[in-house]
Design a protein around this motif. Structure first.
Motif, PDB file in Angstrom:
ATOM      1  N   UNK A   1       5.017  34.401 -27.176  1.00  0.00           N
ATOM      2  CA  UNK A   1       5.938  33.754 -28.106  1.00  0.00           C
ATOM      3  C   UNK A   1       5.249  33.570 -29.449  1.00  0.00           C
ATOM      4  N   UNK A   2       5.979  33.741 -30.542  1.00  0.00           N
ATOM      5  CA  UNK A   2       5.411  33.479 -31.862  1.00  0.00           C
ATOM      6  C   UNK A   2       6.529  33.364 -32.897  1.00  0.00           C
ATOM      7  N   UNK A   3       6.189  32.755 -34.010  1.00  0.00           N
ATOM      8  CA  UNK A   3       7.089  32.739 -35.147  1.00  0.00           C
ATOM      9  C   UNK A   3       6.842  33.969 -35.999  1.00  0.00           C
TER      10      UNK A   3
ATOM     11  N   UNK B   1      11.872  39.703 -46.153  1.00  0.00           N
ATOM     12  CA  UNK B   1      12.734  38.944 -47.068  1.00  0.00           C
ATOM     13  C   UNK B   1      12.541  37.444 -46.947  1.00  0.00           C
ATOM     14  N   UNK B   2      11.549  37.030 -46.122  1.00  0.00           N
ATOM     15  CA  UNK B   2      11.259  35.604 -45.984  1.00  0.00           C
ATOM     16  C   UNK B   2      11.961  34.922 -44.831  1.00  0.00           C
TER      17      UNK B   2
ATOM     18  N   UNK C   1       2.142  38.278 -40.620  1.00  0.00           N
ATOM     19  CA  UNK C   1       3.377  37.506 -40.703  1.00  0.00           C
ATOM     20  C   UNK C   1       3.668  36.757 -39.405  1.00  0.00           C
ATOM     21  N   UNK C   2       2.777  36.895 -38.420  1.00  0.00           N
ATOM     22  CA  UNK C   2       2.922  36.193 -37.142  1.00  0.00           C
ATOM     23  C   UNK C   2       2.311  34.805 -37.267  1.00  0.00           C
TER      24      UNK C   2
END
Length: 318
Positions: free
Chosen positions: A157-159, A164-165, A203-204
């Motif tokens: 799991x990750x954000x 594009x943000x 970006x993770x």
């Protein structure tokens, strides 16, 4: 010393010092008989450690190179030094060793004592790496978490922050980490989208191995590196690169990524025609860093950018 496992570990630690040890000295160090030392040496050999014995009054035992690398015993200083070095190798563009550094770092940090992990982090935090121009950086902790999930076939799991943000939460089955000259990517099966995806690791955020195991799926289009290259091409748009170099092909090949192979057009010239997924800014910089004269035949945006850059640099020279 009657505890055989402890004695074997101590014996192995001594033998990993680069010198030859007389059997009598080993026996004295470990408080056992020379006969016990001989039996312990045989046990180490059975475990795969290549211990060589020499005869004579100055003979003894020493650990030599074998056909495979056995486990190593490291003291505190050695463990810290290796962990810091692996973190540096994982975080910088040292072609060919980034992925191996991450795998080794994941194994080492899994067993690193807390006191040593703190020392490694303190030293790492006290240094400032020279980062890429786009500012994209990846923490070793993120890389090792991802690498551990890949190796252990563990759902992750990750954000994730898109280009594009947009911020989303992902649950994936990680397949492979892929390193390029400038970035790290994670190839994974996205359970929410029910499809394969490529994620930029910088970006993770907050990656978490869930503990849930999975059976690896087969990647539909070749290996992970090829899949990543195609994903990058779709995201960035491809360019038809056409460059002629005033140097032998062997010289140029040594300075290009492995997937870019020029064709000889003479004894001291070669030409590269390839579809690439890089920006014209990065291509111009990469060509300038190759230390060889070149002529760009295409694409036109690259020619225009190099001309503009050349003019700017020439007028800025004192």
């Amino acid at each position: 010393m009657t505890d055989t496992p402890v004695r074997l570990l101590n014996l192995l630690s001594l033998l990993q010092t680069p010198r030859e040890w007389p059997g009598s000295e080993l026996a004295e160090r470990l408080s056992v008989s020379p006969r016990t030392i001989r039996r312990d040496i045989d046990r180490l050999r059975e475990l795969g450690y290549p211990v060589e014995a020499t005869l004579g009054s100055v003979g003894g035992y020493r650990l030599v190179a074998g056909t495979a690398m056995p486990p190593l015993l490291l003291d505190d200083e050695e463990a810290v030094a290796i962990a810091v070095g692996l973190r540096a190798g994982a975080g910088h563009a040292i072609e060919g060793i980034e992925e191996a550094s991450v795998r080794a770092l994941a194994k080492l940090e899994q067993v690193l004592p807390t006191r040593l992990r703190h020392r490694v982090s303190t030293l790492q935090n006290a240094t400032i790496p020279l980062t890429r121009g786009d500012g994209a950086t990846v923490t070793p902790a993120t890389l090792t978490t991802l690498a551990g999930a890949v190796t252990g076939h563990e759902r992750l799991r990750f954000g994730y922050r898109a280009g594009d943000g947009t911020e989303t939460k992902r649950l994936v089955e990680p397949h492979r980490l892929v390193s390029t000259e400038r970035r790290w990517y994670l190839v994974a099966y996205d359970l929410g989208r029910e499809d394969w995806r490529t994620f930029r690791v910088d970006r993770v955020s907050e990656p978490l191995a869930t503990g849930a195991r999975f059976t690896p799926r087969e990647l539909p289009s070749g290996d992970a590196a090829t899949y990543t290259a195609r994903s990058m091409a779709r995201a960035q748009g491809e360019l038809d690169l056409d460059v002629e170099f005033a140097a032998p092909v062997e010289f140029v090949v040594a300075r290009l990524p492995a997937h870019l192979v020029p064709t000889p057009v003479g004894p001291d010239r070669c030409r590269l025609r390839a579809r690439v997924a890089d920006s014209v800014e990065w291509l111009a910089l990469r060509l300038a860093m190759m230390d060889v004269d070149f002529t760009v035949h295409g694409p036109l945006p690259l020619i225009t950018h190099i001309r503009t850059l050349t003019t700017r640099l020439s007028t800025s020279t004192p």
